[in-house]
Design a protein around this motif. Structure first.
Motif, PDB file in Angstrom:
ATOM      1  N   THR A 113      61.581   1.927  28.562  1.00 18.74           N
ATOM      2  CA  THR A 113      62.173   1.696  29.882  1.00 18.74           C
ATOM      3  C   THR A 113      61.586   2.640  30.918  1.00 18.74           C
ATOM      4  OG1 THR A 113      64.268   0.970  28.916  1.00 18.74           O
ATOM      5  CG2 THR A 113      64.324   1.656  31.217  1.00 18.74           C
ATOM      6  N   GLY A 114      61.065   2.078  31.983  1.00 16.17           N
ATOM      7  CA  GLY A 114      60.581   2.856  33.114  1.00 16.17           C
ATOM      8  C   GLY A 114      59.153   3.318  33.013  1.00 16.17           C
ATOM      9  N   LEU A 115      58.520   3.185  31.850  1.00 19.56           N
ATOM     10  CA  LEU A 115      57.185   3.735  31.687  1.00 19.56           C
ATOM     11  C   LEU A 115      56.116   2.932  32.427  1.00 19.56           C
ATOM     12  CD1 LEU A 115      57.145   4.941  27.972  1.00 19.56           C
ATOM     13  CD2 LEU A 115      57.814   6.162  30.050  1.00 19.56           C
ATOM     14  N   ASP A 116      56.489   1.778  32.946  1.00 21.67           N
ATOM     15  CA  ASP A 116      55.548   0.996  33.757  1.00 21.67           C
ATOM     16  C   ASP A 116      55.667   1.326  35.248  1.00 21.67           C
ATOM     17  OD1 ASP A 116      58.062  -0.064  34.121  1.00 21.67           O
ATOM     18  OD2 ASP A 116      57.452  -2.159  33.908  1.00 21.67           O
ATOM     19  N   LEU A 210      61.773   4.127  41.530  1.00 28.98           N
ATOM     20  CA  LEU A 210      62.043   5.010  40.389  1.00 28.98           C
ATOM     21  C   LEU A 210      63.540   5.057  40.104  1.00 28.98           C
ATOM     22  CD1 LEU A 210      60.893   6.981  38.291  1.00 28.98           C
ATOM     23  CD2 LEU A 210      61.123   8.808  39.993  1.00 28.98           C
ATOM     24  N   ALA A 211      64.343   5.132  41.149  1.00 33.59           N
ATOM     25  CA  ALA A 211      65.796   5.172  40.981  1.00 33.59           C
ATOM     26  C   ALA A 211      66.302   3.907  40.285  1.00 33.59           C
ATOM     27  CB  ALA A 211      66.472   5.342  42.334  1.00 33.59           C
ATOM     28  N   GLN A 212      65.716   2.778  40.622  1.00 27.81           N
ATOM     29  CA  GLN A 212      66.154   1.519  40.015  1.00 27.81           C
ATOM     30  C   GLN A 212      65.968   1.524  38.496  1.00 27.81           C
ATOM     31  OE1 GLN A 212      63.752  -1.214  42.284  1.00 27.81           O
ATOM     32  NE2 GLN A 212      65.268  -1.411  43.931  1.00 27.81           N
ATOM     33  N   LEU A 213      64.957   2.216  38.031  1.00 25.60           N
ATOM     34  CA  LEU A 213      64.693   2.274  36.594  1.00 25.60           C
ATOM     35  C   LEU A 213      65.780   3.045  35.853  1.00 25.60           C
ATOM     36  CD1 LEU A 213      60.861   2.956  36.810  1.00 25.60           C
ATOM     37  CD2 LEU A 213      61.980   0.790  36.239  1.00 25.60           C
ATOM     38  N   PHE A 214      66.420   3.988  36.546  1.00 32.93           N
ATOM     39  CA  PHE A 214      67.494   4.754  35.928  1.00 32.93           C
ATOM     40  C   PHE A 214      68.822   3.986  35.939  1.00 32.93           C
ATOM     41  CE2 PHE A 214      64.455   8.168  36.540  1.00 32.93           C
ATOM     42  CZ  PHE A 214      64.666   8.960  35.427  1.00 32.93           C
TER      43      PHE A 214
END
Length: 277
Positions: A113-116, A210-214
């Motif tokens: 999750t989020g690494l893209d 970035l915030a959306q990924l969290f």
């Protein structure tokens, strides 16, 4: 080394010690604590970093645009007298050497999750050298690290003026940075008025994706929910710098951005994994 099993961690000296404030040492300090391995800290003045690295035969891992070496910290002196001189390499070393200690920095069960994530500033020229870590293990995390570094570095002007220097070496350290930046006065680092407001607005907007990924895993506060991995520590290292260096009222405002996801991440990492040794 204090004993054969203790790691020696080289961090940047400041009046805040034993706290880190620079992002990459902060990433490594979080990783060391996350892995639960014993370590001791050795604090080095910024102006002394080149000679210390050279004395330990630890080459620079980054270069300026003109090809000259960019000597910085962290470094990790290992029990077998090896030197690891980059925060991402330190994370890989810890995972490989202490696989069963603490948490997994690069868990095989990761949802990735989020690494893209891609930085909105990915095509912007960044004057401060940023390590790509191409060819390293765990390349998805290396790419994430680069993009996060780009986003935060593009807005580091918000905190550069406020970096905490030791009084005895403050003037020499400022001269060091002025020479590096091609500036004449430390006051040139101070952003005020409309220029500062514009950079704050840019920073807030740039952190949106970035915030959306969290928020992908609602149980948070980490990218994969309740379990942290090295990607969270990468962001946490930068959050620690802004926490330590951003004016208090601006930090309070920052904590409210994007539903408070970065405030929750920062608080959780500081509580669970930030140790000063």
């Amino acid at each position: 080394m204090t004993d054969s099993n203790t790691l020696l961690f080289y961090d940047i000296s400041s009046p805040l010690q034993p706290r880190s404030y620079a992002p990459n040492p902060s990433k490594s300090r979080l990783a060391l604590s996350f892995k639960g391995v014993p370590f001791k800290s050795k604090f080095i003045e910024i102006i002394d970093i080149p000679k210390v690295r050279q004395s330990l035969h630890c080459s620079a891992t980054r270069k300026f645009a003109d090809g000259s070496d960019y000597y910085t910290l962290p470094m990790l002196h290992t029990p077998n007298d090896g030197i690891v001189g980059d925060s991402f390499d330190i994370a890989n070393y810890l995972e490989d050497t202490y696989p069963d200690s603490g948490g997994r920095l690069f868990p095989s069960s990761s949802t990735q999750t989020g690494l893209d994530y891609e930085s909105p500033q990915k095509d912007q020229t960044i004057l401060i050298p940023i390590t790509t870590n191409e060819g390293s293990k765990n390349q998805a995390y290396a790419k994430f690290n680069w993009h996060v570094d780009v986003t935060f570095t593009a807005h580091v002007g918000l905190v550069a003026y406020y970096m905490p220097f030791n009084p005895d070496t403050a003037e020499a350290t400022k001269e060091h940075f002025l020479k590096r930046a091609g500036m004449q006065s430390w006051e040139q680092f101070l952003l005020q008025g409309e220029v500062r407001e514009q950079m704050m607005a840019s920073f807030k907007e740039s952190l949106t994706s970035l915030a959306q990924l969290f928020r992908v895993h609602e149980d948070g506060p980490y990218l994969e929910g309740k379990d942290a991995n090295y990607a969270d520590l990468i962001v946490g290292g930068w959050l620690n710098m802004y926490f330590e260096c951003m004016p208090v009222e601006e930090w309070k405002d920052f904590r409210t951005w994007h539903g408070g996801v970065f405030a929750r991440l920062h608080d959780a990492l500081q509580k669970n994994y930030y140790k000063c040794q």
